[in-house]
Design an enzyme around this catalytic site. Structure first.
Site, PDB file in Angstrom:
ATOM      1  N   HIS A  72       0.841  -1.200   0.000  1.00  8.63           N
ATOM      2  CA  HIS A  72       0.000   0.000   0.000  1.00  8.63           C
ATOM      3  C   HIS A  72       0.874   1.247   0.000  1.00  8.63           C
ATOM      4  O   HIS A  72       1.743   1.398   0.833  1.00  8.63           O
ATOM      5  CB  HIS A  72      -0.925   0.018   1.231  1.00  8.63           C
ATOM      6  N   TYR A 201      -9.207   6.050   7.172  1.00  2.90           N
ATOM      7  CA  TYR A 201      -9.347   6.465   8.569  1.00  2.90           C
ATOM      8  C   TYR A 201     -10.349   7.626   8.593  1.00  2.90           C
ATOM      9  O   TYR A 201     -10.064   8.685   8.024  1.00  2.90           O
ATOM     10  CB  TYR A 201      -8.006   6.940   9.127  1.00  2.90           C
ATOM     11  N   PRO A 293      -4.523   0.894  18.724  1.00  4.28           N
ATOM     12  CA  PRO A 293      -4.290   0.353  17.382  1.00  4.28           C
ATOM     13  C   PRO A 293      -4.327   1.378  16.241  1.00  4.28           C
ATOM     14  O   PRO A 293      -3.966   1.034  15.119  1.00  4.28           O
ATOM     15  CB  PRO A 293      -5.413  -0.673  17.207  1.00  4.28           C
ATOM     16  N   LYS A 297       0.883   0.193  15.124  1.00  5.28           N
ATOM     17  CA  LYS A 297       2.304   0.132  15.462  1.00  5.28           C
ATOM     18  C   LYS A 297       2.695  -1.082  16.303  1.00  5.28           C
ATOM     19  O   LYS A 297       3.889  -1.403  16.416  1.00  5.28           O
ATOM     20  CB  LYS A 297       2.717   1.406  16.229  1.00  5.28           C
ATOM     21  N   TYR A 385       3.922   6.785   9.887  1.00  2.12           N
ATOM     22  CA  TYR A 385       3.087   5.642   9.502  1.00  2.12           C
ATOM     23  C   TYR A 385       3.924   4.550   8.854  1.00  2.12           C
ATOM     24  O   TYR A 385       3.760   3.364   9.128  1.00  2.12           O
ATOM     25  CB  TYR A 385       1.962   6.094   8.559  1.00  2.12           C
TER      26      TYR A 385
HETATM   27  C1  PHB Z   1      -6.224  -3.849  10.747  1.00  3.43           C
HETATM   28  O1  PHB Z   1      -6.204  -4.140   9.547  1.00  3.43           O
HETATM   29  O2  PHB Z   1      -6.618  -4.652  11.598  1.00  3.43           O
HETATM   30  C2  PHB Z   1      -5.758  -2.509  11.155  1.00  3.43           C
HETATM   31  C3  PHB Z   1      -5.236  -1.647  10.204  1.00  3.43           C
HETATM   32  C4  PHB Z   1      -4.804  -0.396  10.580  1.00  3.43           C
HETATM   33  C5  PHB Z   1      -4.894   0.014  11.883  1.00  3.43           C
HETATM   34  C6  PHB Z   1      -5.394  -0.857  12.848  1.00  3.43           C
HETATM   35  C7  PHB Z   1      -5.833  -2.109  12.485  1.00  3.43           C
HETATM   36  O3  PHB Z   1      -4.488   1.255  12.218  1.00  3.43           O
END
Ligand code: PHB
Ligand code: APR
Length: 395
Positions: A72, A201, A293, A297, A385
């Protein structure tokens, strides 16, 4: 039983450490309290930083990841019904991330360890670490109904937040930094192609939402919910309705629905235990620190810790100098605090606390506006990130 490095826990930290040590010609024994199926199915985040991808490849554990993982190059930030893409390579000099679930990382490492590595014992529960201050630390454990002792030169506690190894650090020598959040994430797995090809997000007045994925045909989605929520109180259609509200855009973006195959609630916490070493006991991964989450990280920090330990022990073997082992805690903590800061910033900016004031709401929107209109602010997010580099001093 006797070994050089006793590893408690077969999550990503313990499994990768065993692999790195094996590759360096150092023997280890891994004790894991759960069974193999449980470890291979535990749902966790699935974003691998560039550095994590490089480490897995170099360790000989990247073959399936390279075949099935999804590279990605960006994420989308969504707020006030608008969409903004953050392009990682152009902001970071070519870095990107890989979407490859933690369950798959664990499966790959377990298969390699059982084939080529030292002992990995499932249903072997560590009860206590003893003699951390001596030259011969021991792990007392229970296996196949019997009590046993693993004698080691070093013990690495990779036993997660609820493990026993942290308890072997005297409270008088430890400092804990902690924050809990008044919300959690309701996470679902759904058999439907992801509605967007990158992660989304979203900040909404009703709370945060995240669109992620496990494969081209499986979506992973999250909703901010009150901390004490029981996942079963949410009917499937209610979850989709709420996701649709929070992801709504002015340009008519559409969320595809599909059968929900799993749902659960994850609590949100920030936690750091300092120091990460006591004598010959070293803590790694969730045993020493937790991040919320948002930003994914956790796994990447665990990888950083065990790479730092493996390099330090290899250096000690080659040169006789314990300099890097002595620096282990400080080396790891520098990177961990950067990730704590990033995860906290992302969490507060994108969530809506139940007691948030209108002033705070405006500030969070202003931060999002800043990131989406100022290249320096956007670069800061993209760098964090895609990952803070490992400290090269710990060769
Ligand atoms: C996930 O795919 O479970 C996931 C992805 C990004 C995040 C948290 C969880 O920031
Ligand atoms: N004895 C043996 N094993 C134990 C014990 C014990 N007393 N207590 C816990 N364990 C095992 C758990 O069953 C688990 O398999 O230790 C392992 C710890 O694994 P994780 O919780 O996955 O922690 P870690 O390897 O540090 O990985 C960090 O996990 O929480 C996520 O987001 C986080 O992705 C990150 C990753």
């Amino acid at each position: 039983m006797r070994t050089t490095v006793g590893i408690i826990g077969a999550g990503p930290a313990g499994l990768l450490l065993a692999r790195l040590l094996h590759n360096a010609g150092i023997d280890s024994v891994v004790l894991e309290s759960r069974d193999r199926a449980y470890v291979e199915q535990r749902q966790r985040a699935g974003i691998l930083e560039q550095g994590t991808v490089d480490v897995l490849r170099a360790a000989g554990a990247g073959e399936r990841m390279d075949r099935e993982g999804l590279r990605h190059d960006g994420i989308e930030l969504r707020f006030a019904k608008t969409r903004h893409r953050v392009d990682f390579p152009s902001l970071t000099g070519g870095r990107s991330v890989m979407v490859y679930a933690q369950t798959e990382v664990c499966k790959d490492l377990i298969a390699l360890q059982l084939e080529e590595g030292g002992p990995l014992l499932f249903q072997a529960e560590a009860l206590a670490v003893e003699g951390a201050e001596s030259d011969r630390p021991r792990v007392r454990f229970r296996y196949a109904g019997e009590g046993d002792v693993l004698e080691c030169e070093y013990v690495v506690g990779c036993d997660g937040f609820w493990g026993v190894s942290r308890k072997a650090v005297p409270a008088s020598l430890a400092r804990v930094f902690e924050r809990t959040y008044p919300f959690g994430w309701l996470g679902i797995l759904a058999d439907v192609a992801p509605s967007h090809d990158e992660l989304v997000y979203a900040r909404h007045d009703r709370g945060f939402a995240l669109l992620s994925m496990r494969s081209p045909s499986v979506s992973r989605l999250y909703l901010q919910v009150p901390a004490d929520t029981d996942a079963e109180t949410w009917a499937d259609e209610e979850i989709w309705d709420e996701l649709e509200r929070r992801f709504e855009t002015a340009d008519g973006w559409k969320l595809e629905r599909g059968p929900i195959t799993q749902k659960s609630v994850t609590p949100m916490r920030s936690y750091v235990h300092e120091p990460m070493r006591h004598g010959r006991l070293f803590l790694a991964g969730d045993a020493a620190h937790i991040v919320p989450p948002t930003g994914a990280k956790g796994l990447n920090l665990a990888v950083g810790d065990v790479v730092t330990f493996a390099r330090a022990l290899t250096y000690e073997r080659e040169t006789g100098s314990a300099e890097l082992l002595d620096a282990y805690s400080a080396t790891c903590l520098r990177r961990i605090w950067q990730a704590e800061r990033f995860s906290y910033d992302m969490t507060t900016m994108l969530h809506r606390a139940p007691d948030a004031t209108p002033f705070e709401d405006r500030l969070h929107l202003a931060r999002l506006e800043r990131i989406t209109s100022c290249r320096a602010a956007e670069t800061d997010l993209a760098e964090a990130y895609t990952g803070f580099p490992l400290d090269r001093r710990a060769r």
